[in-house]
Scaffold this motif. Structure first.
Motif, mmCIF file in Angstrom:
data_model
loop_
_atom_site.group_PDB
_atom_site.id
_atom_site.type_symbol
_atom_site.label_atom_id
_atom_site.label_comp_id
_atom_site.label_asym_id
_atom_site.label_seq_id
_atom_site.Cartn_x
_atom_site.Cartn_y
_atom_site.Cartn_z
ATOM 1 N N CYS A 17 43.338 39.419 34.292
ATOM 2 C CA CYS A 17 44.092 38.216 33.907
ATOM 3 C C CYS A 17 43.279 37.236 33.069
ATOM 4 C CB CYS A 17 44.632 37.506 35.143
ATOM 5 S SG CYS A 17 43.351 36.711 36.140
ATOM 6 N N GLN A 18 41.948 37.415 33.017
ATOM 7 C CA GLN A 18 41.041 36.563 32.231
ATOM 8 C C GLN A 18 40.906 35.146 32.775
ATOM 9 O OE1 GLN A 18 39.386 38.279 29.895
ATOM 10 N NE2 GLN A 18 40.744 40.036 30.131
ATOM 11 N N ALA A 19 41.331 34.913 34.003
ATOM 12 C CA ALA A 19 41.132 33.584 34.581
ATOM 13 C C ALA A 19 39.631 33.282 34.640
ATOM 14 C CB ALA A 19 41.749 33.512 35.976
ATOM 15 N N CYS A 24 35.044 30.211 32.937
ATOM 16 C CA CYS A 24 33.671 30.231 32.432
ATOM 17 C C CYS A 24 33.536 29.364 31.191
ATOM 18 C CB CYS A 24 33.263 31.675 32.116
ATOM 19 S SG CYS A 24 31.680 31.802 31.292
ATOM 20 N N ARG A 25 34.478 29.492 30.289
ATOM 21 C CA ARG A 25 34.452 28.692 29.052
ATOM 22 C C ARG A 25 34.478 27.222 29.392
ATOM 23 N NH1 ARG A 25 35.504 32.258 25.103
ATOM 24 N NH2 ARG A 25 34.921 30.663 23.609
ATOM 25 N N PRO A 140 41.932 34.986 41.111
ATOM 26 C CA PRO A 140 43.105 34.910 41.975
ATOM 27 C C PRO A 140 43.212 36.075 42.959
ATOM 28 C CG PRO A 140 43.753 35.613 39.787
ATOM 29 C CD PRO A 140 42.294 35.267 39.710
ATOM 30 N N THR A 141 42.524 37.198 42.651
ATOM 31 C CA THR A 141 42.655 38.348 43.555
ATOM 32 C C THR A 141 41.376 38.587 44.357
ATOM 33 O OG1 THR A 141 41.937 39.851 41.807
ATOM 34 C CG2 THR A 141 44.313 39.508 42.031
ATOM 35 N N ASP A 142 40.424 37.656 44.263
ATOM 36 C CA ASP A 142 39.134 37.795 44.948
ATOM 37 C C ASP A 142 38.418 39.090 44.575
ATOM 38 O OD1 ASP A 142 39.067 35.398 46.195
ATOM 39 O OD2 ASP A 142 40.021 36.094 48.048
ATOM 40 N N ALA A 143 38.486 39.426 43.290
ATOM 41 C CA ALA A 143 37.819 40.646 42.839
ATOM 42 C C ALA A 143 36.311 40.445 42.708
ATOM 43 C CB ALA A 143 38.406 41.086 41.504
ATOM 44 N N LEU A 144 35.867 39.177 42.651
ATOM 45 C CA LEU A 144 34.447 38.903 42.452
ATOM 46 C C LEU A 144 33.804 38.377 43.721
ATOM 47 C CD1 LEU A 144 34.682 37.153 38.964
ATOM 48 C CD2 LEU A 144 33.651 39.385 39.414
ATOM 49 N N ILE B 4 43.558 40.217 24.810
ATOM 50 C CA ILE B 4 43.628 39.034 25.663
ATOM 51 C C ILE B 4 42.260 38.511 26.090
ATOM 52 C CG2 ILE B 4 45.942 39.553 26.537
ATOM 53 C CD1 ILE B 4 44.520 40.362 29.189
ATOM 54 N N TRP B 5 41.203 39.304 25.874
ATOM 55 C CA TRP B 5 39.914 38.832 26.398
ATOM 56 C C TRP B 5 39.073 38.058 25.392
ATOM 57 C CZ3 TRP B 5 41.444 43.973 26.401
ATOM 58 C CH2 TRP B 5 40.888 44.788 25.418
#
Lengths: 190, 313
Positions: A17-19, A24-25, A140-144, B4-5
């Motif tokens: 999703c690039q959240a 980070c940006r 949002p999915t706690d992937a990290l 998208i990235w």
């Protein structure tokens, strides 16, 4: 014991999703056109209807044996006491040796400071305040998962002990500290 | 940007561009020219007069390294902070060691140039430098030996600089410093003969010039052997390293290699050896051969730098 900060990216949980990229940006004020962190959506792999994508986190791997630190002529790229690879902006002359030498191609010249730049696990901002890196918090999915792998009770240590994981380009001897949990094809069982 | 990235421009593996290739060429040329100039002086029976080859090296050496360093500094993203690299040293870094070598090599090259050209200085309106040249003359042997050693270092350094990066299979090879040192010698010999012929009006049948010419074939054979070793190493390493061999058959750098390095750099000088001696030893023929040699070495630096960076592990 020394700290050994690692990040684990669970590619099963990631949805691309690039959240993390956006957080980070915003946290690091990354200028337009350059990026510290992106999650590339690769694929689809396999035959329909069993297609799957791969979510590939592209950011500094925080190598324990970092080529960028070895080649930097001035010592601007250095390993801090916490083991994190960072850049002393005012020592950097912009020779681009580190950018070229990085096997993961995650270093870039910051167009504002003209010094090289990259992910440093939010060392100077969030980590200094005792918070987790921006990407970890926002996911949002706690992937990290982020933490000290030398701490046996830490979440990252438990995760690395219980799930299969891999790192990128280990054959170069860089000992990257970004671990990835590979996608189990066929979706998530609930 | 159509994904998208975000922007992918920064991820281009080709980081160093032609400016660095020109610098690698200039540094190799300077070192090769000095090595040939001094080496031939040591092997010559006549140590009293300055040979035209040595005078040519006294010009080519300092001028080429100065141009190369100018390329290097202006390629920095912060060119006006270049002094930072002179006061901060990381001795793990090949570049830091190279900076130290260049810091000694460049002024010594100029000093040695003044010594060799001491009789020419007044003719060029640089008579005010003559006292400096006379003063340095007493130190000649020490400067000469030190400069010779440093020239070997500078010539090989440009190879070590790029072979230190284990991200690139074609660059991360042991043979690269040797290849660059040897191709620097052939560039140095070519530049020396151009300058000796044009500036010092040396006769094209000059003894020293012929002796330098005789070096060209063995130097070129060594260069070809090192290139062959480089490609063999990549082939037998397999995987990403073997894939880098595609640079010999596809893309613009394959053209640069086969036309520039092989055709012009090796082909023209080799074919010229088949010409009748009378034609081969004319000024025009010698200049043409020297210029194609220089073009070949410049093409080699471009090929290695660009093709080398295009393939990543």
């Amino acid at each position: 014991m020394n700290k050994r900060y690692v990040m684990v990216h669970d590619e099963n949980k990631c949805i691309g999703c690039q959240a993390c990229n956006v957080a980070c940006r915003s946290e690091n004020g990354t200028p337009e056109g350059v990026t510290r962190l992106q999650v590339r959506v690769e694929g689809p792999f396999g035959d329909a209807p069993n297609l799957h994508f791969k979510y590939h986190r592209v950011s500094c791997q925080q190598c324990e044996d970092a080529p960028c630190v070895k080649v930097c002529p001035t010592g601007a790229a250095y390993v801090g006491e916490d083991g994190i690879v960072t850049i002393k902006e005012d020592k950097c002359v912009g020779c681009m040796y580190c950018v070229a030498a990085c096997p993961y191609k995650v270093r870039f010249v910051n167009p504002e400071t003209k010094a090289t730049d990259k992910c440093n696990f939010c060392k100077d901002t969030r980590l200094a305040r005792g918070e987790l890196p921006a990407c970890v918090t926002v996911c949002p999915t706690d992937a990290l998962t982020f933490g000290d792998a030398n701490e046996p009770d830490s979440e990252v240590a438990k995760l690395l002990n219980t799930k299969p994981s891999y790192q990128d380009k280990t054959h170069l001897g860089t000992k990257p500290r970004v671990y990835r949990i590979p996608t189990k094809r066929g979706g998530i069982e609930s | 940007m159509n994904n998208i990235w975000g922007d992918m421009a920064q991820y281009d593996p080709v980081t160093w561009n032609w400016v660095i290739a020109v610098y690698l060429f200039m540094a190799g040329l300077s070192a090769g020219s000095v090595l040939i100039g001094i080496g031939m002086r040591w092997y010559s029976k006549d140590n009293k007069t300055e040979s035209p080859i040595l005078k040519a090296a006294a010009i080519v050496g300092p001028v080429a390294i100065s141009l190369g360093l100018a390329c290097l500094v202006f390629d920095l993203t912060k060119p006006f902070h270049f002094w930072l690299i002179l006061i901060n040293y990381n001795f793990q870094s090949v570049m830091a060691i190279g900076v130290l070598a260049l810091l000694a090599y460049s002024p010594l090259g100029i000093a040695y140039g003044l010594i060799v050209l001491r009789d020419e200085l007044p003719k060029w309106g640089l008579g005010f430098l003559s006292p400096v040249a006379e003063m340095l003359l007493g130190w000649r042997k020490a400067i000469e030996v030190l400069l010779f050693i440093l020239a070997i270092g500078v010539g090989a350094y440009t190879g070590f600089l790029i072979s230190a990066m284990n991200a690139y299979p074609m660059l991360n090879t042991a043979v690269l410093p040797a290849l660059f040192l040897v191709s620097g010698l052939s560039a140095g010999a070519a530049a020396n003969s151009v300058v000796a012929l044009l500036m010092f009006k040396v006769d094209s049948h000059d003894n020293e010039l012929s002796r330098m010419h005789a070096l060209e074939l063995p130097v070129m054979a060594t260069e070809i052997m090192f290139l062959f070793m480089l490609f063999c190493a990549l082939y037998f390493k397999g995987g990403a390293a073997a894939l880098a061999l595609a640079s010999l058959t596809t893309g613009v750098w394959a053209g640069v290699f086969w036309i520039g390095v092989v055709g012009i750099g090796f082909g023209v000088p080799l074919v010229s050896m088949l010409m009748p001696a009378a034609t081969r030893h004319t000024r025009g023929a010698m200049l043409m051969v020297a210029c194609s040699g220089l073009t070949g070495v410049l093409a080699l630096r471009h090929f290695i730098l660009y093709a080398g960076q295009s393939y990543i592990y």
